[in-house]
Design a protein around this motif. Structure first.
Motif, PDB file in Angstrom:
ATOM      1  N   MET A   1       0.829  -1.290  -0.044  1.00 31.97           N
ATOM      2  CA  MET A   1      -0.144  -0.078   0.009  1.00 31.97           C
ATOM      3  C   MET A   1       0.892   1.506   0.112  1.00 31.97           C
ATOM      4  O   MET A   1       1.965   1.282   0.734  1.00 31.97           O
ATOM      5  CB  MET A   1      -1.002  -0.046   1.186  1.00 31.97           C
ATOM      6  CG  MET A   1      -1.629   1.244   1.527  1.00 31.97           C
ATOM      7  SD  MET A   1      -1.909   1.580   3.134  1.00 31.97           S
ATOM      8  CE  MET A   1      -1.477   3.092   3.369  1.00 31.97           C
ATOM      9  N   PRO A  47       3.731  -7.939   8.730  1.00 36.59           N
ATOM     10  CA  PRO A  47       3.090  -6.911   8.101  1.00 36.59           C
ATOM     11  C   PRO A  47       3.930  -5.696   8.847  1.00 36.59           C
ATOM     12  O   PRO A  47       3.767  -5.638  10.010  1.00 36.59           O
ATOM     13  CB  PRO A  47       1.477  -6.901   8.456  1.00 36.59           C
ATOM     14  CG  PRO A  47       1.311  -8.029   8.655  1.00 36.59           C
ATOM     15  CD  PRO A  47       2.376  -8.819   9.363  1.00 36.59           C
ATOM     16  N   GLY A  70       4.648  -3.562   3.435  1.00 34.74           N
ATOM     17  CA  GLY A  70       4.231  -4.949   3.170  1.00 34.74           C
ATOM     18  C   GLY A  70       4.860  -5.909   4.216  1.00 34.74           C
ATOM     19  O   GLY A  70       4.916  -5.542   5.449  1.00 34.74           O
ATOM     20  N   HIS A  71       5.032  -7.042   3.976  1.00 33.28           N
ATOM     21  CA  HIS A  71       5.697  -8.125   4.840  1.00 33.28           C
ATOM     22  C   HIS A  71       7.095  -8.297   4.892  1.00 33.28           C
ATOM     23  O   HIS A  71       7.878  -8.499   4.166  1.00 33.28           O
ATOM     24  CB  HIS A  71       5.229  -9.607   4.467  1.00 33.28           C
ATOM     25  CG  HIS A  71       5.282 -10.691   5.221  1.00 33.28           C
ATOM     26  ND1 HIS A  71       4.236 -10.788   6.132  1.00 33.28           N
ATOM     27  CD2 HIS A  71       6.356 -11.599   5.366  1.00 33.28           C
ATOM     28  CE1 HIS A  71       4.659 -11.947   6.824  1.00 33.28           C
ATOM     29  NE2 HIS A  71       5.902 -12.494   6.302  1.00 33.28           N
ATOM     30  N   GLN A 162      -2.622  -1.044   6.321  1.00 29.20           N
ATOM     31  CA  GLN A 162      -2.225  -2.108   5.757  1.00 29.20           C
ATOM     32  C   GLN A 162      -3.034  -3.263   5.884  1.00 29.20           C
ATOM     33  O   GLN A 162      -3.572  -4.110   5.360  1.00 29.20           O
ATOM     34  CB  GLN A 162      -0.714  -2.344   5.782  1.00 29.20           C
ATOM     35  CG  GLN A 162      -0.006  -3.305   4.795  1.00 29.20           C
ATOM     36  CD  GLN A 162       1.139  -3.160   5.023  1.00 29.20           C
ATOM     37  OE1 GLN A 162       2.027  -3.091   4.054  1.00 29.20           O
ATOM     38  NE2 GLN A 162       1.902  -3.905   6.284  1.00 29.20           N
ATOM     39  N   ALA A 163      -3.299  -3.794   7.297  1.00 25.11           N
ATOM     40  CA  ALA A 163      -3.818  -4.816   7.875  1.00 25.11           C
ATOM     41  C   ALA A 163      -5.446  -4.853   7.455  1.00 25.11           C
ATOM     42  O   ALA A 163      -5.918  -5.603   7.126  1.00 25.11           O
ATOM     43  CB  ALA A 163      -3.767  -5.088   9.209  1.00 25.11           C
ATOM     44  N   LEU A 165      -6.469  -2.989   4.828  1.00 20.99           N
ATOM     45  CA  LEU A 165      -6.709  -2.937   3.433  1.00 20.99           C
ATOM     46  C   LEU A 165      -6.586  -4.603   2.949  1.00 20.99           C
ATOM     47  O   LEU A 165      -7.521  -5.089   2.203  1.00 20.99           O
ATOM     48  CB  LEU A 165      -5.658  -2.262   2.681  1.00 20.99           C
ATOM     49  CG  LEU A 165      -6.017  -0.812   2.780  1.00 20.99           C
ATOM     50  CD1 LEU A 165      -4.748  -0.167   2.127  1.00 20.99           C
ATOM     51  CD2 LEU A 165      -7.025  -0.434   2.056  1.00 20.99           C
ATOM     52  N   ARG A 166      -5.796  -5.335   3.598  1.00 21.47           N
ATOM     53  CA  ARG A 166      -5.510  -6.961   3.381  1.00 21.47           C
ATOM     54  C   ARG A 166      -6.995  -7.514   3.943  1.00 21.47           C
ATOM     55  O   ARG A 166      -7.143  -8.499   2.963  1.00 21.47           O
ATOM     56  CB  ARG A 166      -4.450  -7.282   4.081  1.00 21.47           C
ATOM     57  CG  ARG A 166      -3.116  -6.897   3.781  1.00 21.47           C
ATOM     58  CD  ARG A 166      -1.916  -7.604   4.261  1.00 21.47           C
ATOM     59  NE  ARG A 166      -1.521  -8.567   3.375  1.00 21.47           N
ATOM     60  CZ  ARG A 166      -0.337  -8.862   2.946  1.00 21.47           C
ATOM     61  NH1 ARG A 166       0.565  -8.094   3.153  1.00 21.47           N
ATOM     62  NH2 ARG A 166      -0.159  -9.805   2.080  1.00 21.47           N
ATOM     63  N   ARG A 167      -7.395  -7.129   4.932  1.00 16.22           N
ATOM     64  CA  ARG A 167      -8.824  -7.714   5.437  1.00 16.22           C
ATOM     65  C   ARG A 167      -9.838  -7.381   4.433  1.00 16.22           C
ATOM     66  O   ARG A 167     -10.610  -8.331   4.244  1.00 16.22           O
ATOM     67  CB  ARG A 167      -9.117  -7.394   6.659  1.00 16.22           C
ATOM     68  CG  ARG A 167      -8.542  -8.143   7.736  1.00 16.22           C
ATOM     69  CD  ARG A 167      -8.993  -7.635   9.421  1.00 16.22           C
ATOM     70  NE  ARG A 167      -9.058  -6.290   9.569  1.00 16.22           N
ATOM     71  CZ  ARG A 167      -8.261  -5.631  10.153  1.00 16.22           C
ATOM     72  NH1 ARG A 167      -6.983  -6.131  10.500  1.00 16.22           N
ATOM     73  NH2 ARG A 167      -8.207  -4.437  10.491  1.00 16.22           N
ATOM     74  N   ARG A 169      -9.714  -7.135   1.252  1.00 12.95           N
ATOM     75  CA  ARG A 169      -9.798  -7.875  -0.235  1.00 12.95           C
ATOM     76  C   ARG A 169     -10.709  -9.092  -0.510  1.00 12.95           C
ATOM     77  O   ARG A 169     -10.886  -9.779   0.493  1.00 12.95           O
ATOM     78  CB  ARG A 169      -8.362  -8.525  -0.422  1.00 12.95           C
ATOM     79  CG  ARG A 169      -7.241  -7.456  -0.479  1.00 12.95           C
ATOM     80  CD  ARG A 169      -5.867  -7.936  -0.936  1.00 12.95           C
ATOM     81  NE  ARG A 169      -4.929  -6.853  -0.919  1.00 12.95           N
ATOM     82  CZ  ARG A 169      -3.698  -7.160  -0.892  1.00 12.95           C
ATOM     83  NH1 ARG A 169      -3.166  -8.443  -1.057  1.00 12.95           N
ATOM     84  NH2 ARG A 169      -2.790  -6.133  -1.067  1.00 12.95           N
TER      85      ARG A 169
END
Length: 169
Positions: A1, A47, A70-71, A162-163, A165-167, A169
């Motif tokens: 992101m 993350p 990112g990771h 970021q977390a 946004l990932r959730r 998806r």
């Protein structure tokens, strides 16, 4: 992101590389800035996010950076926060910089008192050194976590965003 940066002009700039309106002139007379930088990773590796505050020595905030990266590991995030802070200080026209961070590892490696023993950190240390060469003088100071709260909050904000946004998806 991609993260966002707010500068002293109130402009939000995308770190994704997309052009956004920029102020027509840089502030005059920025001799010295203080960068408080912090990076974090949930899970290490996990993350990760960075936070940095670029301010005048009197505490006047010129820019804040909060970016999900990112990771990755905590140490990678710590270095990336320092690099982002140095890049922003350069954009603002600073000549001298004091970098403050709660990562003893990064501060001591940047000062040259500790060797970089992890090969994956060498390119990041080199990138930070390269960014630092743009200034007349750069100093590094290790600070306790409680003196780095603003940068820590920005790094956590970036990781939270970021977390989320990932959730989504």
């Amino acid at each position: 992101m991609a993260g966002r940066q707010a500068d002293l002009f109130g402009t939000l700039a995308s770190r994704s590389g997309k052009p956004e309106p920029k102020p027509e002139q840089k502030p005059a007379g920025i001799d010295e800035v203080v960068i408080n930088a912090d990076g974090g990773s949930r899970g290490n590796p996990g993350p990760a996010g960075i936070g940095a505050v670029v301010a005048l020595p009197d505490g006047t905030v010129l820019a804040e950076i909060a970016e999900g990266i990112g990771h990755t590991t905590n140490n990678v995030a710590e270095y990336k926060a320092v690099i982002a802070g140095l890049e922003r200080a350069h954009e603002l026209g600073a000549r001298r910089v004091k970098v403050r961070a709660d990562s003893k590892l990064v501060i001591e490696q940047m000062k040259g008192t500790w060797k970089v023993r992890q090969p994956h950190l060498v390119p990041l240390r080199d990138a930070a050194k390269q960014a630092a060469r743009r200034f007349e003088r750069v100093s590094y100071e290790h600070v306790r976590r409680e003196y780095n709260k603003a940068a820590d909050a920005l790094a956590n904000q970036a990781m939270d965003t970021q977390a989320a946004l990932r959730r989504g998806r």
